[in-house]
Design a protein around this motif. Structure first.
Motif, PDB file in Angstrom:
ATOM      1  N   PHE A 113       0.688  -1.097   0.042  1.00 37.42           N
ATOM      2  CA  PHE A 113      -0.357  -0.215   0.010  1.00 37.42           C
ATOM      3  C   PHE A 113       1.015   1.798   0.015  1.00 37.42           C
ATOM      4  N   ASN A 114       1.688   1.439   0.419  1.00 37.98           N
ATOM      5  CA  ASN A 114       2.306   2.033   1.185  1.00 37.98           C
ATOM      6  C   ASN A 114       3.667   2.955  -0.163  1.00 37.98           C
ATOM      7  N   THR A 115       3.635   1.316  -1.408  1.00 35.88           N
ATOM      8  CA  THR A 115       4.924   1.950  -2.070  1.00 35.88           C
ATOM      9  C   THR A 115       3.878   1.811  -3.603  1.00 35.88           C
ATOM     10  N   ASN A 116       3.189   1.389  -3.843  1.00 43.63           N
ATOM     11  CA  ASN A 116       2.126   1.169  -5.304  1.00 43.63           C
ATOM     12  C   ASN A 116       1.806   2.687  -5.226  1.00 43.63           C
ATOM     13  N   PRO A 117       2.456   3.191  -6.184  1.00 48.77           N
ATOM     14  CA  PRO A 117       2.140   4.941  -7.034  1.00 48.77           C
ATOM     15  C   PRO A 117       0.671   4.913  -7.123  1.00 48.77           C
ATOM     16  N   MET A 118      -0.294   3.963  -7.078  1.00 47.25           N
ATOM     17  CA  MET A 118      -1.833   4.063  -7.817  1.00 47.25           C
ATOM     18  C   MET A 118      -2.631   3.804  -6.378  1.00 47.25           C
ATOM     19  N   PHE A 119      -1.895   3.631  -4.999  1.00 44.91           N
ATOM     20  CA  PHE A 119      -3.010   4.401  -4.208  1.00 44.91           C
ATOM     21  C   PHE A 119      -2.699   6.104  -3.513  1.00 44.91           C
ATOM     22  N   ARG A 120      -1.366   6.126  -3.634  1.00 44.24           N
ATOM     23  CA  ARG A 120      -1.507   7.251  -3.080  1.00 44.24           C
ATOM     24  C   ARG A 120      -2.678   8.162  -3.644  1.00 44.24           C
ATOM     25  N   ASP A 121      -3.697   7.873  -4.770  1.00 51.06           N
ATOM     26  CA  ASP A 121      -4.604   8.787  -4.986  1.00 51.06           C
ATOM     27  C   ASP A 121      -6.072   8.802  -3.596  1.00 51.06           C
ATOM     28  N   ILE A 122      -5.942   6.943  -3.443  1.00 53.20           N
ATOM     29  CA  ILE A 122      -6.222   6.486  -1.905  1.00 53.20           C
ATOM     30  C   ILE A 122      -6.074   7.639  -0.498  1.00 53.20           C
ATOM     31  N   GLY A 123      -4.581   8.741  -0.183  1.00 58.27           N
ATOM     32  CA  GLY A 123      -3.788   8.829   0.931  1.00 58.27           C
ATOM     33  C   GLY A 123      -2.786   8.898   0.620  1.00 58.27           C
ATOM     34  N   GLU A 124      -2.224   9.219   1.950  1.00 56.67           N
ATOM     35  CA  GLU A 124      -0.890   9.355   2.692  1.00 56.67           C
ATOM     36  C   GLU A 124      -0.468   7.728   2.672  1.00 56.67           C
ATOM     37  N   PRO A 125       0.128   7.733   3.101  1.00 53.60           N
ATOM     38  CA  PRO A 125       1.192   6.244   3.358  1.00 53.60           C
ATOM     39  C   PRO A 125       0.535   6.072   4.990  1.00 53.60           C
ATOM     40  N   ARG A 126       0.441   5.394   4.758  1.00 53.31           N
ATOM     41  CA  ARG A 126       0.204   4.619   6.864  1.00 53.31           C
ATOM     42  C   ARG A 126       0.927   4.125   7.316  1.00 53.31           C
ATOM     43  N   TRP A 127       1.535   4.061   8.248  1.00 52.09           N
ATOM     44  CA  TRP A 127       1.967   2.635   9.204  1.00 52.09           C
ATOM     45  C   TRP A 127       1.284   2.257  10.749  1.00 52.09           C
ATOM     46  N   PHE A 128       0.910   0.956  10.778  1.00 49.24           N
ATOM     47  CA  PHE A 128       0.768   0.370  11.622  1.00 49.24           C
ATOM     48  C   PHE A 128       1.623   0.120  12.671  1.00 49.24           C
ATOM     49  N   SER A 129       0.850   0.044  14.084  1.00 52.12           N
ATOM     50  CA  SER A 129       2.073  -0.439  14.815  1.00 52.12           C
ATOM     51  C   SER A 129       1.847  -1.461  14.935  1.00 52.12           C
ATOM     52  N   PHE A 130       2.825  -2.414  15.653  1.00 55.57           N
ATOM     53  CA  PHE A 130       2.967  -3.973  16.583  1.00 55.57           C
ATOM     54  C   PHE A 130       1.605  -4.320  16.209  1.00 55.57           C
ATOM     55  N   PRO A 131       1.258  -3.845  17.846  1.00 54.03           N
ATOM     56  CA  PRO A 131       0.190  -4.866  18.493  1.00 54.03           C
ATOM     57  C   PRO A 131      -1.428  -4.383  17.482  1.00 54.03           C
ATOM     58  N   LYS A 132      -1.145  -3.932  16.779  1.00 62.78           N
ATOM     59  CA  LYS A 132      -2.721  -3.199  15.360  1.00 62.78           C
ATOM     60  C   LYS A 132      -2.563  -4.332  14.598  1.00 62.78           C
ATOM     61  N   VAL A 133      -1.111  -5.031  13.974  1.00 61.36           N
ATOM     62  CA  VAL A 133      -1.153  -5.679  13.379  1.00 61.36           C
ATOM     63  C   VAL A 133      -0.726  -7.143  13.781  1.00 61.36           C
ATOM     64  N   LEU A 134      -0.554  -7.517  15.041  1.00 65.47           N
ATOM     65  CA  LEU A 134      -0.573  -8.612  15.389  1.00 65.47           C
ATOM     66  C   LEU A 134      -2.358  -9.460  16.414  1.00 65.47           C
ATOM     67  N   LYS A 135      -2.988  -8.242  15.476  1.00 66.96           N
ATOM     68  CA  LYS A 135      -4.072  -8.541  15.847  1.00 66.96           C
ATOM     69  C   LYS A 135      -5.474  -9.242  15.047  1.00 66.96           C
ATOM     70  N   ARG A 136      -4.663  -8.942  13.853  1.00 68.03           N
ATOM     71  CA  ARG A 136      -4.685 -10.113  12.533  1.00 68.03           C
ATOM     72  C   ARG A 136      -3.965 -11.040  12.745  1.00 68.03           C
ATOM     73  N   ALA A 137      -2.906 -11.467  13.421  1.00 66.87           N
ATOM     74  CA  ALA A 137      -2.279 -12.350  13.908  1.00 66.87           C
ATOM     75  C   ALA A 137      -3.749 -13.708  14.228  1.00 66.87           C
TER      76      ALA A 137
END
Length: 466
Positions: A65-89
């Motif tokens: 998401f953060n490196t694909n130019p196409m997604f720049r039309d949606i919004g700025e790069p997003r960074w997620f916390s480790f605990p938030k990513v862990l919830k998916r796991a």
């Protein structure tokens, strides 16, 4: 105290234990499985393969998401916390537990939760928090207790900023800087995960290159891409001391260097989970790494007792453990489909991932085998260009005269899937294992599998003038 009699008792419900228990149940045997944790799945589901690979997948999506130019039309790069990513796991872990619980229920395998200990030959005692003490008797046992991180006594792993590869899954914040000690498979995978979250990582390798069992070219590619993601790799280093305080961790190395980071992750070695099993009651003794010795049928020196999975060491892969469990129960029950597991593809889930099977160029050179290599670079394939995953390559090593495939090495997106096509051909006997299969077979287009055809043609071109 309740006493139960079974045909087979399996200790541990990870992939190895599951494979043994389900296979025995399919053969009509009465089977019990013992799990120390509150739910089934073993360390693979709760602490190892499943959570780390789920973490990797989420981080890979963030990177895309953060490196694909196409997604720049949606919004700025997003960074997620480790605990938030862990919830998916954690959601994936929950799904896996439910799935595996249903496996045992459908196959009428009795599950006991608690700590198992041999009390004498043919008998284990299970100490459960809710059920108390229960005795399981059987002529056949499978030890599939897995492994845990080996933690040296001179490092305080109770410190809130010092973690191992199990406890890191309880990390409640995202450190800005992280030192990972140990650049094996687990260390390299976590280096990819944390660097993908924007963490500045120092990866400490006790050897002179990453994952020395890999083909040199693949190892070099991994080093390049880790460094390209801001991972600082330090080779030939050993720690002198690791000291944590309220604000971070300081590591002093024997070379005199000092590193300071917000957190420290230990990924250097694992030990078999054999402590407290009462092995002395059945005449067994684990080695210095807590592992059990077995013969080529997974039998220990104790009559009727088998051992499979990480608790016996190599190859310490979930895929191999499942097959080892199935094979052990097949031998135990005198079935015809026993197979000693010695031809296993390597799957390393770094970003990008790595997979290989067979010989490396270094091994073939040392053995004086007349080989040649055919290569296909993903950047030249249509599917990789479409998916936006141009990093990587497929390399086929083959005998220059017979065209027999000797080794396959893949680096890049879907490498662990791509490898199985080559594995299927390599497993064929005689003239069926030949490079020409890839030239004379039509592959779907566009696919990543097409890389086999490209690499095969490349290899044939290399020997066409000889």
């Amino acid at each position: 105290m309740a006493v139960y009699d079974y045909d087979v008792v399996v200790i541990g419900s990870g992939p190895a234990g599951e494979g043994a228990a389900i296979n025995a149940a399919k053969q009509g045997r009465r089977v019990a499985i013992v799990e120390e944790q509150d739910t089934v799945g073993g360390n693979c589901t709760h602490k190892g393969t499943i959570p780390s690979k789920a973490l990797r997948h989420s981080v890979k999506q963030i990177i895309e998401f953060n490196t694909n130019p196409m997604f720049r039309d949606i919004g700025e790069p997003r960074w997620f916390s480790f605990p938030k990513v862990l919830k998916r796991a954690e959601k994936v872990i929950s799904n896996q537990v439910m799935l595996r619980t249903n496996f045992y229920a459908r196959n009428r395998v009795d599950v006991f939760f608690g700590r198992a200990q041999f009390s004498q030959q043919g008998e284990v005692v299970v100490e459960g928090e809710k059920t108390g003490r229960e005795v399981l008797r059987s002529k056949n046992f499978v030890i599939a207790t897995g492994s845990s991180p080996w933690c040296p006594p001179d490092i305080d792993f109770d410190h809130p900023r010092i973690y191992n590869s199990d406890t890191v899954l309880k990390l409640s914040h995202t450190p800005r800087t992280l030192v990972i000690y140990g650049a094996g498979v687990i260390g390299c995978e976590y280096a990819s995960i944390f660097s993908g979250l924007g963490v500045k990582v120092d990866l400490i390798d006790t050897r002179d290159r990453l994952l020395s069992f890999l083909d040199d070219e693949i190892s070099d590619a991994l080093s390049y891409h880790l460094r390209n993601n801001a991972v600082k790799i330090r080779h030939n280093e050993d720690y002198e001391s690791v000291v944590g305080d309220d604000h971070g961790v300081t590591m002093t190395m024997k070379s005199g260097k000092k590193l300071r980071a917000d957190a420290f992750l230990w990924c250097n070695g694992r030990s078999g989970n054999t402590k407290g099993l009462g092995l002395d009651k059945i005449g067994l003794e684990a080695n210095s790494r807590g592992q059990l010795q077995v013969d080529e049928h997974y039998r220990t020196e104790a009559e009727g007792v088998y051992a499979v999975g990480d608790v016996i060491g190599w190859p310490s892969l979930a895929s191999a453990a499942l097959d080892q469990g199935r094979s052990a129960s097949a031998d135990m029950l005198s079935e015809d489909d026993f197979r000693y597991i010695n031809d296993v593809p390597t799957g390393i889930y770094t970003i990008p991932e790595i997979s290989s099977i067979g010989k490396t160029e270094e091994e073939l050179t040392a053995e004086c085998v007349p080989y040649e290599a055919g290569q296909a670079f993903f950047k030249d394939t249509a599917r990789a260009q479409i998916s936006g995953e141009p990093v990587g390559m497929l390399k086929i090593l083959f005998h220059r005269e017979t065209l027999q495939i000797l080794g396959i090495h893949c680096f890049g997106d879907q490498a662990s899937e791509i490898i199985h096509i080559g594995q299927a051909i390599m497993s064929q006997e005689g003239e069926a294992n030949t490079l020409k299969y890839f030239v004379n077979t039509t592959f779907n287009y566009p696919t990543m599998a097409e890389a086999y055809r490209v690499a095969a043609i490349s290899g044939l071109n290399r020997i066409s003038n000889l």
